[in-house]
Scaffold this motif. Sequence first.
Motif, PDB file in Angstrom:
ATOM      1  N   GLU A  27       0.834  -1.202   0.000  1.00  0.00           N
ATOM      2  CA  GLU A  27       0.000   0.000   0.000  1.00  0.00           C
ATOM      3  C   GLU A  27       0.872   1.257   0.000  1.00  0.00           C
ATOM      4  N   ALA A  92      -6.332   2.878  -3.858  1.00  0.00           N
ATOM      5  CA  ALA A  92      -5.347   1.881  -3.408  1.00  0.00           C
ATOM      6  C   ALA A  92      -5.992   0.725  -2.663  1.00  0.00           C
ATOM      7  N   ASP A  98      -6.163  -5.688   1.738  1.00  0.00           N
ATOM      8  CA  ASP A  98      -6.059  -4.314   2.201  1.00  0.00           C
ATOM      9  C   ASP A  98      -6.915  -4.057   3.439  1.00  0.00           C
ATOM     10  N   TYR A 102      -5.121  -2.174   6.615  1.00  0.00           N
ATOM     11  CA  TYR A 102      -5.535  -0.885   7.163  1.00  0.00           C
ATOM     12  C   TYR A 102      -6.163  -1.016   8.548  1.00  0.00           C
TER      13      TYR A 102
END
Length: 238
Positions: A27, A92, A98, A102
């Motif tokens: 990322e 992104a 992801d 995150y």
Amino acid sequence: MLLPLLASFTLTFAWLWIFVRRDRHPEPAWLLARTFGWGMFAWLVAAALEASLGRILNSTVPLALLLVALLTALLEEGSKFLAASTAITEVAFDEPMDGLVYAVTAALGFALLENVTYSLGFGARAATWHAVVTTLAHALFSAPQGYALGGLHWQRGRAWVVQGVVLSVTLHFVFNSILGSAAGWPLLLALGLVVALMILLASRYYLTFEAFARQIGDPRQVTRSTSPERQESVDRPG
């Protein structure tokens, strides 16, 4: 005071590196930094709300202690989830992994500011122990949230996300309840089992998303709705 602060920063960024490096499609640093910052802000929000609980926090009644543990888990996991959610509208955020990246990043930002504040308030020895225990714990609490956010790429729906948040709250509540109980081998064993369960869940989530990442290759070449069950119909990139 320097030792607990150093321990907090070292452990936080060590765990961040361990979790983030598993992403086959890294990322952008600016988005990770922003999510980390939102995680720190989430701690401020949670701390302010927890302070408003007033006398309940100082109660020694068992039922009140359980209520505090539950409310703390709800406030902290809810604020961390909102912090992680700030990344899902970005370009992104393009594959299930992801969600985990995150969620853990926001959780570690939360843990860092919590540890810094704890260091200033309770002294070196207590703060160092707190940093060792809670830094990884916060990351593991958020793993089900990350799995739920990753499921958005498979169009799992709101129920899927709610289940992830509820599981995070439950793990946090059980962990806090055991940690706040009287010391003893049965409680230490129970705490160890809870930690082992969280590690097992996080590992399973990562392995699932890693397998999916290997299948799709470049996430930009497939749609967000592609799930493992439907992936067999998608041409793999050469």
